[in-house]
Design a protein around this motif. Structure first.
Motif, PDB file in Angstrom:
ATOM      1  N   MET A   1       0.862  -1.194   0.000  1.00  0.00           N
ATOM      2  CA  MET A   1       0.000   0.000   0.000  1.00  0.00           C
ATOM      3  C   MET A   1       0.890   1.233   0.000  1.00  0.00           C
ATOM      4  O   MET A   1       1.712   1.429   0.881  1.00  0.00           O
ATOM      5  CB  MET A   1      -0.909  -0.012   1.225  1.00  0.00           C
ATOM      6  N   THR A   2       0.748   2.066  -1.020  1.00  0.00           N
ATOM      7  CA  THR A   2       1.637   3.228  -1.141  1.00  0.00           C
ATOM      8  C   THR A   2       1.110   4.439  -0.411  1.00  0.00           C
ATOM      9  O   THR A   2       1.873   5.273   0.079  1.00  0.00           O
ATOM     10  CB  THR A   2       1.832   3.578  -2.629  1.00  0.00           C
ATOM     11  N   ALA A   3      -0.247   4.564  -0.349  1.00  0.00           N
ATOM     12  CA  ALA A   3      -0.814   5.732   0.326  1.00  0.00           C
ATOM     13  C   ALA A   3      -0.788   5.516   1.829  1.00  0.00           C
ATOM     14  O   ALA A   3      -0.998   4.420   2.318  1.00  0.00           O
ATOM     15  CB  ALA A   3      -2.241   5.965  -0.144  1.00  0.00           C
ATOM     16  N   THR A   4      -0.509   6.565   2.577  1.00  0.00           N
ATOM     17  CA  THR A   4      -0.526   6.478   4.034  1.00  0.00           C
ATOM     18  C   THR A   4      -1.488   7.499   4.584  1.00  0.00           C
ATOM     19  O   THR A   4      -1.668   8.583   4.029  1.00  0.00           O
ATOM     20  CB  THR A   4       0.871   6.738   4.621  1.00  0.00           C
ATOM     21  N   ALA A   5      -2.115   7.136   5.699  1.00  0.00           N
ATOM     22  CA  ALA A   5      -3.067   8.053   6.326  1.00  0.00           C
ATOM     23  C   ALA A   5      -2.319   9.096   7.122  1.00  0.00           C
ATOM     24  O   ALA A   5      -1.443   8.771   7.920  1.00  0.00           O
ATOM     25  CB  ALA A   5      -4.020   7.272   7.235  1.00  0.00           C
ATOM     26  N   GLY A   6      -2.660  10.345   6.921  1.00  0.00           N
ATOM     27  CA  GLY A   6      -2.029  11.407   7.698  1.00  0.00           C
ATOM     28  C   GLY A   6      -2.566  11.446   9.110  1.00  0.00           C
ATOM     29  O   GLY A   6      -3.690  11.049   9.369  1.00  0.00           O
ATOM     30  N   THR A   7      -1.766  11.918  10.008  1.00  0.00           N
ATOM     31  CA  THR A   7      -2.205  11.999  11.403  1.00  0.00           C
ATOM     32  C   THR A   7      -2.750  13.375  11.745  1.00  0.00           C
ATOM     33  O   THR A   7      -3.447  13.538  12.731  1.00  0.00           O
ATOM     34  CB  THR A   7      -1.032  11.677  12.349  1.00  0.00           C
ATOM     35  N   ASP A   8      -2.421  14.374  10.936  1.00  0.00           N
ATOM     36  CA  ASP A   8      -2.910  15.727  11.223  1.00  0.00           C
ATOM     37  C   ASP A   8      -4.350  15.863  10.753  1.00  0.00           C
ATOM     38  O   ASP A   8      -4.707  15.468   9.650  1.00  0.00           O
ATOM     39  CB  ASP A   8      -2.051  16.783  10.502  1.00  0.00           C
TER      40      ASP A   8
ATOM     41  N   GLU B   1     -19.077   7.162  19.799  1.00  0.00           N
ATOM     42  CA  GLU B   1     -17.821   6.417  19.884  1.00  0.00           C
ATOM     43  C   GLU B   1     -17.714   5.386  18.760  1.00  0.00           C
ATOM     44  O   GLU B   1     -16.661   5.241  18.133  1.00  0.00           O
ATOM     45  CB  GLU B   1     -17.717   5.717  21.236  1.00  0.00           C
ATOM     46  N   ALA B   2     -18.809   4.683  18.487  1.00  0.00           N
ATOM     47  CA  ALA B   2     -18.805   3.697  17.404  1.00  0.00           C
ATOM     48  C   ALA B   2     -18.533   4.359  16.060  1.00  0.00           C
ATOM     49  O   ALA B   2     -17.775   3.836  15.226  1.00  0.00           O
ATOM     50  CB  ALA B   2     -20.139   2.959  17.373  1.00  0.00           C
ATOM     51  N   ALA B   3     -19.133   5.524  15.847  1.00  0.00           N
ATOM     52  CA  ALA B   3     -18.916   6.246  14.589  1.00  0.00           C
ATOM     53  C   ALA B   3     -17.473   6.720  14.470  1.00  0.00           C
ATOM     54  O   ALA B   3     -16.833   6.565  13.412  1.00  0.00           O
ATOM     55  CB  ALA B   3     -19.880   7.424  14.495  1.00  0.00           C
ATOM     56  N   HIS B   4     -16.931   7.300  15.535  1.00  0.00           N
ATOM     57  CA  HIS B   4     -15.545   7.768  15.498  1.00  0.00           C
ATOM     58  C   HIS B   4     -14.580   6.619  15.213  1.00  0.00           C
ATOM     59  O   HIS B   4     -13.652   6.746  14.409  1.00  0.00           O
ATOM     60  CB  HIS B   4     -15.168   8.419  16.831  1.00  0.00           C
ATOM     61  N   ARG B   5     -14.814   5.499  15.888  1.00  0.00           N
ATOM     62  CA  ARG B   5     -13.942   4.346  15.700  1.00  0.00           C
ATOM     63  C   ARG B   5     -13.935   3.901  14.247  1.00  0.00           C
ATOM     64  O   ARG B   5     -12.888   3.621  13.665  1.00  0.00           O
ATOM     65  CB  ARG B   5     -14.439   3.194  16.592  1.00  0.00           C
ATOM     66  N   GLN B   6     -15.133   3.862  13.653  1.00  0.00           N
ATOM     67  CA  GLN B   6     -15.219   3.397  12.274  1.00  0.00           C
ATOM     68  C   GLN B   6     -14.698   4.434  11.287  1.00  0.00           C
ATOM     69  O   GLN B   6     -14.095   4.084  10.265  1.00  0.00           O
ATOM     70  CB  GLN B   6     -16.672   3.034  11.930  1.00  0.00           C
TER      71      GLN B   6
ATOM     72  N   ASP C   1     -12.184   6.193  11.566  1.00  0.00           N
ATOM     73  CA  ASP C   1     -10.727   6.069  11.514  1.00  0.00           C
ATOM     74  C   ASP C   1     -10.277   4.822  10.771  1.00  0.00           C
ATOM     75  O   ASP C   1      -9.067   4.624  10.583  1.00  0.00           O
ATOM     76  CB  ASP C   1     -10.156   6.048  12.935  1.00  0.00           C
ATOM     77  N   ARG C   2     -11.229   3.959  10.357  1.00  0.00           N
ATOM     78  CA  ARG C   2     -10.840   2.711   9.710  1.00  0.00           C
ATOM     79  C   ARG C   2     -11.318   2.608   8.259  1.00  0.00           C
ATOM     80  O   ARG C   2     -10.529   2.413   7.340  1.00  0.00           O
ATOM     81  CB  ARG C   2     -11.407   1.518  10.494  1.00  0.00           C
ATOM     82  N   LEU C   3     -12.644   2.732   8.064  1.00  0.00           N
ATOM     83  CA  LEU C   3     -13.234   2.477   6.750  1.00  0.00           C
ATOM     84  C   LEU C   3     -14.653   3.012   6.748  1.00  0.00           C
ATOM     85  O   LEU C   3     -15.405   2.776   7.687  1.00  0.00           O
ATOM     86  CB  LEU C   3     -13.245   0.963   6.481  1.00  0.00           C
TER      87      LEU C   3
ATOM     88  N   HIS D   1     -17.124  -7.066  -0.029  1.00  0.00           N
ATOM     89  CA  HIS D   1     -17.603  -7.282   1.326  1.00  0.00           C
ATOM     90  C   HIS D   1     -16.904  -6.289   2.248  1.00  0.00           C
ATOM     91  O   HIS D   1     -15.830  -5.780   1.939  1.00  0.00           O
ATOM     92  CB  HIS D   1     -17.280  -8.707   1.786  1.00  0.00           C
ATOM     93  N   ASN D   2     -17.531  -5.998   3.402  1.00  0.00           N
ATOM     94  CA  ASN D   2     -16.812  -5.245   4.427  1.00  0.00           C
ATOM     95  C   ASN D   2     -16.937  -5.992   5.754  1.00  0.00           C
ATOM     96  O   ASN D   2     -17.811  -6.845   5.922  1.00  0.00           O
ATOM     97  CB  ASN D   2     -17.321  -3.793   4.522  1.00  0.00           C
ATOM     98  N   ASP D   3     -16.063  -5.675   6.685  1.00  0.00           N
ATOM     99  CA  ASP D   3     -15.959  -6.475   7.905  1.00  0.00           C
ATOM    100  C   ASP D   3     -16.959  -6.110   8.990  1.00  0.00           C
ATOM    101  O   ASP D   3     -16.899  -6.643  10.095  1.00  0.00           O
ATOM    102  CB  ASP D   3     -14.531  -6.390   8.469  1.00  0.00           C
ATOM    103  N   ARG D   4     -17.903  -5.208   8.698  1.00  0.00           N
ATOM    104  CA  ARG D   4     -18.888  -4.796   9.704  1.00  0.00           C
ATOM    105  C   ARG D   4     -20.300  -5.297   9.416  1.00  0.00           C
ATOM    106  O   ARG D   4     -21.150  -5.318  10.297  1.00  0.00           O
ATOM    107  CB  ARG D   4     -18.916  -3.261   9.820  1.00  0.00           C
TER     108      ARG D   4
END
Length: 416
Positions: free
Chosen positions: A1-8, A79-84, A86-88, A96-99
């Protein structure tokens, strides 16, 4: 994976600094007039309270037409929305997705069905239910092609798409939007004899609201839902319950049909399923019915997306405990007792089930819209339905103290 998620993270944009009056005027030339909102501009909210752009707090006694059953920004849902987030958030149903599996498993178990079809809005759920019922009628029941009928109730509200308004009896929703979709028969609500007379060999389904919300929280007689279930079973057609407003805790049970122990063939869900965060709806039903769908026959790019599934799973988790159903029953008794005290003092009658009420105001005092505006001026948000009827559907998180204060304010407004 070449793209990286920024932290800012970019700083949140500053709120619009205009006043309520300025913002309402600004909407006029750029927003189509599909609603007639009360003149309040909400900028923030938490629990049962909202805050307008001037910083004034108001008690929300509408809860987004039941979309906010758990209040504004419930911590577990946020909290559930924030968690997700940050992932997908989206894959489309091309992958398919894992949720989604967990969401489907837990939702179907909650409402006593085998399968579910994830969609986004309530109207989409209704449209999907109609398509599934027709497909089932042709492939399973053996109705001749293009002859399937669906029986509905007068004064219904199932949405505003062109197909749905085709079987509405509200001329405001219908006028100017024809030609209308055929295939529907309208009978009076709460009338089993009329329903039986309308059902025949072409009937794919009976589609009703267990409690009619938009009509003014109209509650059928005891035994009506049981009668619909028995009639549809005898006639060999489906019973589709539209629980988009009435379901997910609002009436003191998970579903309104649970008050009679009835299990429909198909349950339509929405509004509260998205926790007031994202639009989430679902068609839940038996394997025999939903199994008629084959790949490519129906779909939705956003239906079942990971963010929706994560929030929907968190909503189901709240309901699995039974806490919110109990709370709706307990607070519903407070609401009923308070409204009973107002009968003859400006209230000419009301209907309530759980934490949901349609309140008929003496027309000489004002229209439903006028009463809603007067309550808004006193810090209480409600919405009118028809004529001089207002509806009350506060978040299930409202306290007894807040609820009593709202009813007391209604009494003062009516006396004034």
């Amino acid at each position: 994976m070449t793209a990286t998620a920024g932290t800012d993270r970019a700083a949140a944009p500053a709120p619009d600094a205009r006043t309520s009056a300025e913002l309402i005027r600004a909407e006029e030339p750029v927003l189509a007039h599909n609603y007639h909102p009360l003149p309040v501009v909400v900028a923030a909210a938490e629990g049962a309270w909202v805050e307008d752009v001037e910083g004034r707090r108001l008690l929300d006694m509408l809860a987004g037409y039941s979309a906010l059953n758990f209040g504004h920004r419930h911590p577990a849902l946020i909290e559930a929305a924030h968690r997700q987030l940050d992932r997908l958030t989206l894959t489309s149903r091309a992958f398919h997705n894992d949720r989604l599996a967990e969401f489907a498993e837990r939702l179907t178990a909650l409402v006593g069905q085998d399968m579910m079809l994830p969609m986004n809005t309530g109207a989409e759920a209704v449209e999907s239910g109609i398509k599934v019922a027709r497909k089932w009628a042709y492939e399973v029941k053996g109705v001749p092609a293009d002859q399937a009928t669906i029986v509905v109730a007068s004064d219904n509200f199932h949405g505003r798409t062109t197909t749905i308004v085709s079987f509405s009896t509200d001329e405001t929703a219908r006028a100017g939007f024809g030609p209308f979709t055929p295939g529907f028969r309208i009978v009076p609500y709460n009338d089993l004899a009329a329903l039986e007379a309308a059902v025949d060999a072409t009937t794919a389904a009976v589609l009703i609201e267990p409690i009619q919300g938009e009509a003014g929280v109209v509650i059928p007689d005891d035994g009506y839902l049981t009668g619909v279930r028995e009639l549809t079973r005898r006639a060999g057609c489906l019973f589709i319950a539209d629980e988009i407003q009435s379901g997910l805790g609002r009436t003191g049970r998970t579903l309104a049909v649970d008050h009679e122990g009835v299990v429909p063939d198909v349950v339509l869900l929405g509004k509260a399923l998205g926790g007031g965060i994202v639009p989430v709806s679902a068609v839940a039903g038996s394997r025999e019915v939903l199994g008629v769908l084959k790949p490519g026959e129906h779909g939705s790019t956003f239906g079942g997306n990971p963010l929706a599934a994560a929030v929907g799973t968190a909503v189901v988790e709240l309901l699995e405990t039974g806490e919110f159903q109990r709370r709706a029953t307990e607070a519903g008794a407070v609401l009923r007792d308070g409204l009973t005290e107002l009968v003859g003092r400006g209230v000419i009658g009301f209907r309530s089930r759980g934490l949901w009420a349609g309140v008929d105001i003496d027309p000489s005092i004002g229209t439903g819209r006028e009463i809603s505006e007067r309550l808004m001026a006193e810090g209480i948000l409600v919405k009118d339905t028809h004529g001089s009827t207002i509806r009350l559907a506060p978040p299930l998180t409202i306290t007894d103290t807040e609820l009593r204060a709202a009813i007391e304010t209604l009494g003062k407004v009516l006396e004034a």
